[in-house]
Design an enzyme around this catalytic site. Sequence first.
Site, mmCIF file in Angstrom:
data_model
loop_
_atom_site.group_PDB
_atom_site.id
_atom_site.type_symbol
_atom_site.label_atom_id
_atom_site.label_comp_id
_atom_site.label_asym_id
_atom_site.label_seq_id
_atom_site.Cartn_x
_atom_site.Cartn_y
_atom_site.Cartn_z
ATOM 1 N N TYR A 158 -8.859 10.081 -1.126
ATOM 2 C CA TYR A 158 -7.429 9.815 -0.986
ATOM 3 C C TYR A 158 -6.929 10.937 0.214
ATOM 4 O O TYR A 158 -6.119 10.551 0.734
ATOM 5 C CB TYR A 158 -6.982 10.603 -2.512
ATOM 6 C CG TYR A 158 -5.309 10.285 -2.436
ATOM 7 C CD1 TYR A 158 -4.449 9.281 -2.463
ATOM 8 C CD2 TYR A 158 -4.858 11.739 -2.556
ATOM 9 C CE1 TYR A 158 -3.263 9.546 -2.512
ATOM 10 C CE2 TYR A 158 -3.313 11.859 -2.544
ATOM 11 C CZ TYR A 158 -2.589 10.679 -2.857
ATOM 12 O OH TYR A 158 -1.274 10.585 -2.628
ATOM 13 N N LYS A 204 -4.689 10.305 3.632
ATOM 14 C CA LYS A 204 -3.622 10.916 3.643
ATOM 15 C C LYS A 204 -3.512 11.648 4.927
ATOM 16 O O LYS A 204 -2.405 11.707 5.750
ATOM 17 C CB LYS A 204 -3.073 11.657 2.556
ATOM 18 C CG LYS A 204 -2.754 10.809 1.417
ATOM 19 C CD LYS A 204 -1.545 9.878 1.791
ATOM 20 C CE LYS A 204 -1.237 8.891 0.260
ATOM 21 N NZ LYS A 204 -0.124 8.054 0.945
HETATM 22 P P1 NDP Z 1 3.331 4.974 -8.115
HETATM 23 O O1 NDP Z 1 1.951 4.679 -8.568
HETATM 24 O O2 NDP Z 1 4.304 5.494 -9.022
HETATM 25 O O3 NDP Z 1 3.834 3.756 -7.121
HETATM 26 C C1 NDP Z 1 2.989 3.194 -6.337
HETATM 27 C C2 NDP Z 1 3.668 2.029 -5.600
HETATM 28 O O4 NDP Z 1 2.848 1.427 -4.543
HETATM 29 C C3 NDP Z 1 4.125 0.966 -6.519
HETATM 30 O O5 NDP Z 1 5.435 0.596 -6.203
HETATM 31 C C4 NDP Z 1 3.086 -0.084 -6.218
HETATM 32 O O6 NDP Z 1 3.558 -1.479 -6.387
HETATM 33 C C5 NDP Z 1 3.021 -0.007 -4.868
HETATM 34 N N1 NDP Z 1 1.852 -0.705 -4.539
HETATM 35 C C6 NDP Z 1 0.437 -0.061 -4.658
HETATM 36 N N2 NDP Z 1 -0.621 -0.754 -3.986
HETATM 37 C C7 NDP Z 1 0.134 -1.765 -3.212
HETATM 38 C C8 NDP Z 1 -0.365 -2.890 -2.363
HETATM 39 N N3 NDP Z 1 -1.627 -3.012 -2.209
HETATM 40 N N4 NDP Z 1 0.752 -3.461 -1.759
HETATM 41 C C9 NDP Z 1 2.066 -3.195 -1.838
HETATM 42 N N5 NDP Z 1 2.306 -2.276 -2.793
HETATM 43 C C10 NDP Z 1 1.479 -1.384 -3.326
HETATM 44 O O7 NDP Z 1 2.979 6.173 -6.860
HETATM 45 P P2 NDP Z 1 3.777 6.992 -6.491
HETATM 46 O O8 NDP Z 1 5.309 7.048 -6.511
HETATM 47 O O9 NDP Z 1 3.613 8.649 -7.048
HETATM 48 O O10 NDP Z 1 3.710 7.422 -4.874
HETATM 49 C C11 NDP Z 1 3.969 6.798 -3.864
HETATM 50 C C12 NDP Z 1 3.617 7.340 -2.606
HETATM 51 O O11 NDP Z 1 3.673 8.810 -2.526
HETATM 52 C C13 NDP Z 1 1.919 6.903 -2.430
HETATM 53 O O12 NDP Z 1 1.800 6.821 -1.239
HETATM 54 C C14 NDP Z 1 1.235 8.305 -2.918
HETATM 55 O O13 NDP Z 1 0.098 8.515 -2.114
HETATM 56 C C15 NDP Z 1 2.384 9.231 -2.417
HETATM 57 N N6 NDP Z 1 2.339 10.573 -3.024
HETATM 58 C C16 NDP Z 1 2.561 10.765 -4.315
HETATM 59 C C17 NDP Z 1 2.337 12.034 -4.938
HETATM 60 C C18 NDP Z 1 2.905 12.144 -6.537
HETATM 61 O O14 NDP Z 1 2.505 13.509 -6.895
HETATM 62 N N7 NDP Z 1 3.235 11.365 -6.915
HETATM 63 C C19 NDP Z 1 2.221 13.217 -4.168
HETATM 64 C C20 NDP Z 1 1.787 12.853 -2.648
HETATM 65 C C21 NDP Z 1 1.915 11.788 -2.092
HETATM 66 P P3 NDP Z 1 2.791 -2.580 -7.167
HETATM 67 O O15 NDP Z 1 1.909 -2.355 -7.949
HETATM 68 O O16 NDP Z 1 3.887 -3.541 -7.848
HETATM 69 O O17 NDP Z 1 2.315 -3.414 -5.698
#
Ligand code: NDP
Length: 255
Positions: free
Chosen positions: A162, A166
Amino acid sequence: MSIFDKFSLKGKVAVITGGNRGIGRAIANGFADAGATVVIAARNEAKSAEAVAEINATGGHAIAMKINVSDRAQIEEMVQTVETEIGPIDVLVNNAGIGFHADALKLEDSEWKRLFDINLEGVWKMCQIVGRGMTERKSGSIINIGSMSGLIVNRPQWHSPYGISKAAVHHLTRSLAAEWSQYGVRVNAIAPGYIKTEIASTEYEDYRHYWKDEVPMKRYGSTDEIAPAALYLASDASSFMTGEVMVIDGGYTLY
Ligand code: NDP
């Protein structure tokens, strides 16, 4: 002209991958508030429909497109549909991402690949395909959601794939910013700290001390503390900014 006008996305089209929940959904809601037509690009159609309904019920404009960001053909089809039926894409937020804890000595190649297909290749493919139109039109703003995990090594949980993905997203951001500034396209990233969403469950009792008590601000962040920064980067408010990785972590990476 008021300074707030610089933050307007009126008349703009914004694609947000993973915009159906978590950080992406807060960004989608914020961009709709700022006047953009929002395209929520994710896999779960029911979740996307719910997010679209929420925006449209409050006077915004949103549609959902079902895509897997690691599938080039699906991205190409989505971009073509959006650009013909709605208009050229002005803003792209590469937010879709996954994460899991991993023991480096035991990790299977298939798990490594599953993560990189989404977290890095998905961002790369989205940038390349949407970037072709943006560079041709000589306008556009791309925001990649990286992570503080691309800047430091988290503890006590290990998740090297991960963090590596990033860190690569941050460097991809800087590389494309340098390459595309001549075409009027800006590329920036946001590196969030621990934000309360499904990806960063707050239910891990063993980790709470490290994830919360050790943060200078002594709390998790919320998704609506990321959305305003995304709006800044998407809009003309940040017109002289490119290649930047904006850290929003309650001070976690300070020590
Ligand atoms: P969530 O798990 O809540 O949401 C992830 C989103 O990504 C969902 O909408 C999911 O939709 C979508 N997704 C995942 N895989 C795919 C794919 N193959 N194609 C299209 N859509 C996809 O994550 P967060 O909101 O917590 O995180 C969002 C971003 O922020 C990520 O990149 C994460 O790494 C980053 N981040 C988050 C942190 C945190 O603490 N929450 C900290 C630092 C960074 P669906 O499953 O419908 O496709």
